[in-house]
Design a protein around this motif. Structure first.
Motif, PDB file in Angstrom:
ATOM      1  N   LEU A   1      11.338 -39.110  12.284  1.00 35.38           N
ATOM      2  CA  LEU A   1       9.877 -39.103  12.253  1.00 35.38           C
ATOM      3  C   LEU A   1       9.398 -37.875  13.330  1.00 35.38           C
ATOM      4  N   LEU A   2       9.993 -37.637  14.318  1.00 31.46           N
ATOM      5  CA  LEU A   2       9.745 -36.534  15.339  1.00 31.46           C
ATOM      6  C   LEU A   2       9.962 -35.220  14.680  1.00 31.46           C
ATOM      7  N   LEU A   3      11.174 -35.250  13.997  1.00 33.05           N
ATOM      8  CA  LEU A   3      11.579 -34.006  13.571  1.00 33.05           C
ATOM      9  C   LEU A   3      10.912 -33.693  12.010  1.00 33.05           C
ATOM     10  N   ALA A   4      10.277 -34.870  11.467  1.00 31.50           N
ATOM     11  CA  ALA A   4       9.465 -34.265  10.354  1.00 31.50           C
ATOM     12  C   ALA A   4       8.215 -33.963  10.563  1.00 31.50           C
ATOM     13  N   LEU A   5       7.704 -34.439  11.613  1.00 30.29           N
ATOM     14  CA  LEU A   5       6.427 -34.034  12.189  1.00 30.29           C
ATOM     15  C   LEU A   5       6.440 -32.686  12.665  1.00 30.29           C
ATOM     16  N   LEU A   6       7.667 -32.218  12.938  1.00 36.29           N
ATOM     17  CA  LEU A   6       8.018 -30.746  13.573  1.00 36.29           C
ATOM     18  C   LEU A   6       8.253 -29.740  12.466  1.00 36.29           C
ATOM     19  N   THR A   7       8.802 -30.309  11.590  1.00 39.50           N
ATOM     20  CA  THR A   7       9.309 -29.339  10.512  1.00 39.50           C
ATOM     21  C   THR A   7       8.265 -29.352   9.048  1.00 39.50           C
ATOM     22  N   GLY A   8       7.313 -30.555   8.907  1.00 34.88           N
ATOM     23  CA  GLY A   8       6.547 -30.719   7.935  1.00 34.88           C
ATOM     24  C   GLY A   8       7.160 -31.051   6.559  1.00 34.88           C
ATOM     25  N   SER A   9       8.406 -31.565   6.823  1.00 34.99           N
ATOM     26  CA  SER A   9       9.220 -31.812   5.517  1.00 34.99           C
ATOM     27  C   SER A   9       8.728 -33.327   5.098  1.00 34.99           C
ATOM     28  N   VAL A  10       8.305 -33.331   3.859  1.00 29.80           N
ATOM     29  CA  VAL A  10       7.633 -34.654   3.192  1.00 29.80           C
ATOM     30  C   VAL A  10       8.992 -35.477   3.012  1.00 29.80           C
ATOM     31  N   GLY A  11      10.210 -34.629   2.514  1.00 26.61           N
ATOM     32  CA  GLY A  11      11.201 -35.716   2.304  1.00 26.61           C
ATOM     33  C   GLY A  11      11.798 -36.365   3.514  1.00 26.61           C
ATOM     34  N   LEU A  12      11.706 -35.633   4.506  1.00 28.09           N
ATOM     35  CA  LEU A  12      12.080 -36.273   5.957  1.00 28.09           C
ATOM     36  C   LEU A  12      11.130 -37.328   6.441  1.00 28.09           C
TER      37      LEU A  12
ATOM     38  N   TRP B   1      10.064 -25.382  -3.150  1.00 28.84           N
ATOM     39  CA  TRP B   1       9.809 -26.485  -3.928  1.00 28.84           C
ATOM     40  C   TRP B   1      11.046 -27.565  -3.710  1.00 28.84           C
ATOM     41  N   GLY B   2      12.148 -27.081  -3.330  1.00 31.60           N
ATOM     42  CA  GLY B   2      13.063 -28.086  -3.274  1.00 31.60           C
ATOM     43  C   GLY B   2      12.792 -29.381  -2.527  1.00 31.60           C
ATOM     44  N   ASP B   3      12.214 -29.223  -1.407  1.00 31.16           N
ATOM     45  CA  ASP B   3      11.543 -30.466  -0.658  1.00 31.16           C
ATOM     46  C   ASP B   3      10.931 -31.261  -1.397  1.00 31.16           C
ATOM     47  N   PRO B   4       9.783 -30.971  -2.081  1.00 29.68           N
ATOM     48  CA  PRO B   4       8.881 -31.985  -2.890  1.00 29.68           C
ATOM     49  C   PRO B   4       9.765 -32.683  -4.079  1.00 29.68           C
ATOM     50  N   VAL B   5      10.634 -31.807  -4.656  1.00 32.18           N
ATOM     51  CA  VAL B   5      11.453 -32.055  -5.710  1.00 32.18           C
ATOM     52  C   VAL B   5      12.331 -33.196  -5.407  1.00 32.18           C
ATOM     53  N   ALA B   6      13.018 -33.034  -4.007  1.00 35.16           N
ATOM     54  CA  ALA B   6      13.881 -34.064  -3.572  1.00 35.16           C
ATOM     55  C   ALA B   6      13.414 -35.204  -3.266  1.00 35.16           C
ATOM     56  N   GLY B   7      11.915 -35.179  -2.957  1.00 32.87           N
ATOM     57  CA  GLY B   7      11.497 -36.314  -2.550  1.00 32.87           C
ATOM     58  C   GLY B   7      11.009 -37.298  -3.680  1.00 32.87           C
ATOM     59  N   ILE B   8      10.790 -36.511  -4.811  1.00 35.95           N
ATOM     60  CA  ILE B   8      10.714 -37.314  -6.065  1.00 35.95           C
ATOM     61  C   ILE B   8      12.000 -37.712  -6.599  1.00 35.95           C
ATOM     62  N   ALA B   9      13.174 -37.292  -6.513  1.00 37.97           N
ATOM     63  CA  ALA B   9      14.205 -37.573  -6.718  1.00 37.97           C
ATOM     64  C   ALA B   9      14.377 -38.950  -6.112  1.00 37.97           C
ATOM     65  N   VAL B  10      14.090 -38.747  -4.680  1.00 33.08           N
ATOM     66  CA  VAL B  10      14.410 -40.025  -3.794  1.00 33.08           C
ATOM     67  C   VAL B  10      13.378 -41.147  -4.289  1.00 33.08           C
ATOM     68  N   THR B  11      12.423 -40.929  -4.927  1.00 33.48           N
ATOM     69  CA  THR B  11      11.321 -41.974  -5.385  1.00 33.48           C
ATOM     70  C   THR B  11      12.114 -42.735  -6.429  1.00 33.48           C
ATOM     71  N   ILE B  12      12.742 -41.773  -7.434  1.00 27.05           N
ATOM     72  CA  ILE B  12      13.353 -42.487  -8.478  1.00 27.05           C
ATOM     73  C   ILE B  12      14.444 -43.496  -8.041  1.00 27.05           C
ATOM     74  N   PHE B  13      15.162 -42.942  -6.840  1.00 30.71           N
ATOM     75  CA  PHE B  13      16.474 -43.981  -6.474  1.00 30.71           C
ATOM     76  C   PHE B  13      15.683 -45.111  -5.750  1.00 30.71           C
ATOM     77  N   ILE B  14      14.587 -45.003  -5.127  1.00 25.22           N
ATOM     78  CA  ILE B  14      14.081 -46.236  -4.523  1.00 25.22           C
ATOM     79  C   ILE B  14      13.563 -47.237  -5.574  1.00 25.22           C
ATOM     80  N   CYS B  15      13.083 -46.795  -6.784  1.00 30.77           N
ATOM     81  CA  CYS B  15      12.692 -47.699  -7.648  1.00 30.77           C
ATOM     82  C   CYS B  15      13.539 -48.325  -8.313  1.00 30.77           C
TER      83      CYS B  15
END
Length: 344
Positions: free
Chosen positions: A84-95, A233-247
């Motif tokens: 969480l700390l690193l995500a807030l620092l980097t702005g990565s939505v995937g993280l 665009w790699g970060d948000p696309v990776a986030g979408i892929a992660v969402t599919i795995f979660i589902c």
């Protein structure tokens, strides 16, 4: 005490009539026989008469489960806070999605712990089977958290893809994703090992949830590597892929939990139970059914026997069936044996 629906509590006349009925039935059944028929008060499990030769130590199982829940909760809390700390620092939505998911797992651990605590309660008049189902209901809480995590990760990923949000300090983000992968894999393997050892569907479901989190971290890592290579665009696309795995994992966890709650069981369990009973000399035919309540597999067998068999001999057959069932179906934790007179 007789209490017909809609008629309220029985009055004194009803009570007296019932007691008289018991006395008359007692005399009719026993005659000059020295022992008397009496009414049993309180809870009694019919399966007690036919104990299975199991070696399961329920107290030790619960200690192992509670230890696994506590250790995994601490591990996920540390991993999630670092991410969480690193995500807030980097702005990565995937993280960020991965960090929120890990921290939400701490709440699921609390739900699982509560389920195990409630399942310890003994049977009562209101809950004659006890509260072993509480462990299965805890699995519902895990499924809800999985689907909520999918919704959150999907929303954040799509929002960043549309808004073209920036990602900075990519190296730190990659380090955070690696920490997430390692932390979740260690926790998932530990919980899966304990869950399989004590035969807990809820703990196994929680382990799959942690394994899912490792995939989520891997997806975040892939997205951050893509950003480092010049593809924002790699970060948000990776986030979408992660969402599919979660589902996908959410569907599997939900299906497993619902199968338990709906009394679903492997058909091989029924086949094995009937074969075990049928292999006992004196049992002409057998029908079986089974269901899980928490970590206990409850088997019910109806055995058709010679109509001239005495009640005492029928009980002896039941104990022989219990011994055979323990050999052929060692995961069985309870047996209810009922006899029927075979057609002449």
């Amino acid at each position: 005490m007789l209490n017909l629906p809609g008629l309220g509590q029985p009055g004194r006349a009803h009570v007296a009539a019932e007691e008289r009925c018991w006395r008359e039935t007692d005399t009719a059944l026993t005659g000059d026989y020295p022992r008397r028929v009496h009414k049993t008060h309180g809870q009694r499990d019919p399966a007690i008469a036919f104990p299975l030769a199991g070696t399961r130590d329920d107290a030790d199982d619960r200690r192992q489960a509670n230890r696994a829940i506590a250790v995994s909760a601490i591990g996920l809390a540390v991993t999630g806070l670092v991410e969480l700390l690193l995500a807030l620092l980097t702005g990565s939505v995937g993280l960020l999605g991965d960090a929120i998911h890990n921290l939400s797992d701490v709440s699921t651990s609390a739900v699982v712990f509560l389920g195990f605590r409630l399942s310890r309660r003994p049977p009562t008049e209101k809950y004659p089977y006890g509260l072993e189902r509480a462990e299965d209901l805890a699995g519902v809480g895990i499924a809800v958290v999985v689907w909520a995590s999918a919704a959150f990760a999907g929303y954040e990923s799509i929002r960043k893809l549309i808004d073209h949000g920036p990602t900075s300090f990519v190296g730190l983000g990659i380090a955070g994703a690696v920490i997430g992968i390692i932390g979740n894999q260690v926790v998932a393997r530990y919980k899966m090992s304990v869950g399989r050892r004590i035969n807990s569907a809820t703990l196994i479901a929680d382990a799959r949830h942690s394994w899912l989190d490792a995939l989520s971290s891997a997806g975040a890592l892939a997205g951050l590597i893509a950003v480092a290579l010049g593809w924002p665009w790699g970060d948000p696309v990776a986030g979408i892929a992660v969402t599919i795995f979660i589902c996908h994992v959410g569907y599997e966890v939900t299906a497993d939990v619902m199968r338990r709650l709906a009394d679903g069981v492997d058909p091989d369990v029924i086949t094995t139970a009937e074969a075990a009973a049928g292999s006992v000399p004196g049992v002409i035919h057998a029908h079986a059914r089974a269901r899980w309540t928490g970590r206990t597999l409850r088997v019910e067998i109806e055995g058709w026997i010679d109509p001239d068999t005495t009640a005492r001999d029928a009980d002896t057959l039941g104990r022989l069936v219990a011994a055979e069932l323990s050999c052929q179906l060692p995961e069985a934790g309870s047996l209810t044996w009922t006899t029927r007179a075979a057609p002449v």
